[in-house]
Design a protein around this motif. Structure first.
Motif, PDB file in Angstrom:
ATOM      1  N   GLN A  33      -7.962   2.735  -3.093  1.00 42.94           N
ATOM      2  CA  GLN A  33      -8.341   4.148  -3.119  1.00 42.94           C
ATOM      3  C   GLN A  33      -9.806   4.354  -2.713  1.00 42.94           C
ATOM      4  O   GLN A  33     -10.586   5.003  -3.417  1.00 42.94           O
ATOM      5  CB  GLN A  33      -8.070   4.742  -4.510  1.00 42.94           C
ATOM      6  CG  GLN A  33      -6.597   4.818  -4.876  1.00 42.94           C
ATOM      7  CD  GLN A  33      -5.864   5.838  -4.015  1.00 42.94           C
ATOM      8  OE1 GLN A  33      -5.976   7.023  -4.234  1.00 42.94           O
ATOM      9  NE2 GLN A  33      -5.125   5.363  -3.022  1.00 42.94           N
ATOM     10  N   LEU A  75      -9.410   8.247   3.617  1.00 39.56           N
ATOM     11  CA  LEU A  75      -8.476   7.861   2.559  1.00 39.56           C
ATOM     12  C   LEU A  75      -7.368   8.904   2.420  1.00 39.56           C
ATOM     13  O   LEU A  75      -6.182   8.553   2.369  1.00 39.56           O
ATOM     14  CB  LEU A  75      -9.215   7.694   1.235  1.00 39.56           C
ATOM     15  CG  LEU A  75      -8.341   7.483  -0.005  1.00 39.56           C
ATOM     16  CD1 LEU A  75      -7.471   6.238   0.135  1.00 39.56           C
ATOM     17  CD2 LEU A  75      -9.193   7.432  -1.261  1.00 39.56           C
ATOM     18  N   LEU A 111      -4.847   8.726   5.282  1.00 37.79           N
ATOM     19  CA  LEU A 111      -3.888   7.618   5.148  1.00 37.79           C
ATOM     20  C   LEU A 111      -2.847   7.911   4.075  1.00 37.79           C
ATOM     21  O   LEU A 111      -1.648   7.650   4.265  1.00 37.79           O
ATOM     22  CB  LEU A 111      -4.620   6.323   4.810  1.00 37.79           C
ATOM     23  CG  LEU A 111      -5.276   5.564   5.956  1.00 37.79           C
ATOM     24  CD1 LEU A 111      -6.034   4.359   5.415  1.00 37.79           C
ATOM     25  CD2 LEU A 111      -4.249   5.114   6.989  1.00 37.79           C
ATOM     26  N   LEU A 112      -3.288   8.441   2.948  1.00 31.98           N
ATOM     27  CA  LEU A 112      -2.347   8.741   1.866  1.00 31.98           C
ATOM     28  C   LEU A 112      -1.294   9.747   2.306  1.00 31.98           C
ATOM     29  O   LEU A 112      -0.122   9.650   1.924  1.00 31.98           O
ATOM     30  CB  LEU A 112      -3.104   9.269   0.650  1.00 31.98           C
ATOM     31  CG  LEU A 112      -3.890   8.230  -0.146  1.00 31.98           C
ATOM     32  CD1 LEU A 112      -4.858   8.911  -1.109  1.00 31.98           C
ATOM     33  CD2 LEU A 112      -2.947   7.304  -0.907  1.00 31.98           C
ATOM     34  N   SER A 123      -7.696   0.032   1.974  1.00 29.96           N
ATOM     35  CA  SER A 123      -8.162   1.388   1.695  1.00 29.96           C
ATOM     36  C   SER A 123      -7.226   2.095   0.720  1.00 29.96           C
ATOM     37  O   SER A 123      -7.669   2.694  -0.262  1.00 29.96           O
ATOM     38  CB  SER A 123      -8.262   2.184   3.002  1.00 29.96           C
ATOM     39  OG  SER A 123      -8.627   3.528   2.756  1.00 29.96           O
ATOM     40  N   VAL A 124      -5.929   2.014   0.968  1.00 26.30           N
ATOM     41  CA  VAL A 124      -4.964   2.683   0.110  1.00 26.30           C
ATOM     42  C   VAL A 124      -4.822   1.971  -1.230  1.00 26.30           C
ATOM     43  O   VAL A 124      -4.791   2.607  -2.287  1.00 26.30           O
ATOM     44  CB  VAL A 124      -3.594   2.786   0.824  1.00 26.30           C
ATOM     45  CG1 VAL A 124      -2.529   3.322  -0.124  1.00 26.30           C
ATOM     46  CG2 VAL A 124      -3.711   3.693   2.049  1.00 26.30           C
ATOM     47  N   ALA A 141       0.844   4.166  -2.839  1.00 29.16           N
ATOM     48  CA  ALA A 141       0.620   5.577  -2.519  1.00 29.16           C
ATOM     49  C   ALA A 141       1.745   6.445  -3.052  1.00 29.16           C
ATOM     50  O   ALA A 141       1.502   7.513  -3.620  1.00 29.16           O
ATOM     51  CB  ALA A 141       0.483   5.747  -1.005  1.00 29.16           C
ATOM     52  N   ALA A 189       1.433   7.930   4.159  1.00 33.63           N
ATOM     53  CA  ALA A 189       2.090   6.796   3.508  1.00 33.63           C
ATOM     54  C   ALA A 189       3.571   7.032   3.242  1.00 33.63           C
ATOM     55  O   ALA A 189       4.382   6.106   3.368  1.00 33.63           O
ATOM     56  CB  ALA A 189       1.372   6.455   2.204  1.00 33.63           C
ATOM     57  N   ALA A 245       0.826  -1.201   0.000  1.00 35.74           N
ATOM     58  CA  ALA A 245       0.000   0.000   0.000  1.00 35.74           C
ATOM     59  C   ALA A 245       0.866   1.258   0.000  1.00 35.74           C
ATOM     60  O   ALA A 245       0.563   2.232  -0.696  1.00 35.74           O
ATOM     61  CB  ALA A 245      -0.929  -0.006   1.211  1.00 35.74           C
ATOM     62  N   GLU A 246       1.937   1.258   0.763  1.00 35.57           N
ATOM     63  CA  GLU A 246       2.851   2.403   0.788  1.00 35.57           C
ATOM     64  C   GLU A 246       3.472   2.635  -0.585  1.00 35.57           C
ATOM     65  O   GLU A 246       3.583   3.776  -1.049  1.00 35.57           O
ATOM     66  CB  GLU A 246       3.939   2.166   1.840  1.00 35.57           C
ATOM     67  CG  GLU A 246       3.428   2.224   3.273  1.00 35.57           C
ATOM     68  CD  GLU A 246       4.375   1.602   4.279  1.00 35.57           C
ATOM     69  OE1 GLU A 246       4.139   1.758   5.485  1.00 35.57           O
ATOM     70  OE2 GLU A 246       5.357   0.938   3.849  1.00 35.57           O
ATOM     71  N   ASN A 273      -6.576  -0.870   6.625  1.00 47.10           N
ATOM     72  CA  ASN A 273      -5.870   0.337   6.180  1.00 47.10           C
ATOM     73  C   ASN A 273      -5.184   0.109   4.835  1.00 47.10           C
ATOM     74  O   ASN A 273      -5.209   0.969   3.946  1.00 47.10           O
ATOM     75  CB  ASN A 273      -4.833   0.762   7.218  1.00 47.10           C
ATOM     76  CG  ASN A 273      -5.444   1.523   8.380  1.00 47.10           C
ATOM     77  OD1 ASN A 273      -6.552   2.032   8.295  1.00 47.10           O
ATOM     78  ND2 ASN A 273      -4.718   1.604   9.482  1.00 47.10           N
ATOM     79  N   LEU A 298       2.939   3.819   6.854  1.00 42.90           N
ATOM     80  CA  LEU A 298       1.634   3.622   7.472  1.00 42.90           C
ATOM     81  C   LEU A 298       1.790   2.950   8.830  1.00 42.90           C
ATOM     82  O   LEU A 298       2.720   2.166   9.034  1.00 42.90           O
ATOM     83  CB  LEU A 298       0.748   2.765   6.559  1.00 42.90           C
ATOM     84  CG  LEU A 298       0.350   3.420   5.240  1.00 42.90           C
ATOM     85  CD1 LEU A 298      -0.248   2.391   4.285  1.00 42.90           C
ATOM     86  CD2 LEU A 298      -0.637   4.560   5.477  1.00 42.90           C
TER      87      LEU A 298
END
Length: 238
Positions: free
Chosen positions: A118, A89, A92-93, A114-115, A53, A96, A49-50, A111, A100
């Motif tokens: 999106q 959202l 979190l972004l 979600s990323v 992002a 990132a 996810a990171e 989490n 996170l």
């Protein structure tokens, strides 16, 4: 109340759909979860996810990402200032790039999803719910339990604010901005409700893909995990 009853009785007020007729929500009720600390699988998912992002933000500021921008417009529609109260959202972004948070494997999974997809995504502890989830516009006298200065406090939403609530009070303010303490996920949570919020340009297919991905990762969090889902809003709501 069974998870089936909770999903069957969940509802969205017409006053909310009048603000955004394109709104849809996917609800997942999950039981049989085995609590656990962050693990390698949840860490790997957050790392992915990171990376997602960082790639997105290399090409565009966070506020110009399509679904973030749509939610900023939705916040303005009921009087909230998105530069001060960011949808989940966007929040979190913005975290990132620095990494996170690793909380526990249940929170880590939602989490990350979600990323990756999106989509604003909230998680609630069903053992602390009173009645079914209800998305409405606040009168302004509802209770919302939170913390300020290290102390527990009870706040009240603004009149007209879009809120998620149950029979006992508000569970999440400003659609998907801040969750209350009463129903927040805990290290001991075994039964949860997940809320995936979608606006155009997110399609029904993309919302379903996010829902299915979340469900697939949740099923590994215990041998007896049961996932039930329902979609509300939009012309294809079930």
């Amino acid at each position: 109340m069974t998870t089936f009853d909770l999903l069957d009785q969940a509802r969205i007020d017409d006053t909310v759909l009048a603000l955004r007729p394109d709104y849809r929500v996917s609800l997942l009720a999950v039981s049989g979860l085995t609590p656990g600390d962050s693990d390698q699988a949840s860490d790997d998912l957050l790392s992915a996810a990171e990376e997602k992002a960082r790639a997105l933000l290399a090409d565009s500021p966070v506020e110009e990402l399509a679904h973030v921008a749509a939610w900023r417009d939705a916040y303005r529609s009921f009087g909230a200032k998105p530069q001060r109260t960011r949808n989940s959202l966007e929040a979190l972004l913005r975290r990132a790039e620095g990494g996170l948070p690793r909380v526990n494997r249940l929170t880590d999974v939602y989490n990350a999803i979600s990323v990756l997809h999106q989509v604003p995504l909230g998680g609630e502890d069903l053992d602390h719910y009173v009645g079914a989830a209800h998305l409405t516009r606040a009168s302004g006298d509802e209770d919302f339990d939170t913390a300020a200065g290290g102390a527990d406090v009870t706040e009240h939403p603004d009149a007209g604010e879009v809120v998620w609530r149950d029979d006992a009070g508000v569970t999440c303010r400003r659609w998907n901005w801040r969750q209350g303490r009463r129903t927040q996920l805990r290290d001991s949570t075994t039964s949860s409700l997940f809320i995936l919020d979608a606006l155009a340009p997110m399609t029904d297919e993309q919302l379903r893909a996010a829902t299915d991905d979340l469900a697939s990762h949740l099923t590994r969090l215990g041998p007896d995990v049961l996932v039930e889902s329902r979609t509300l809003g939009g012309p294809e709501a079930i």
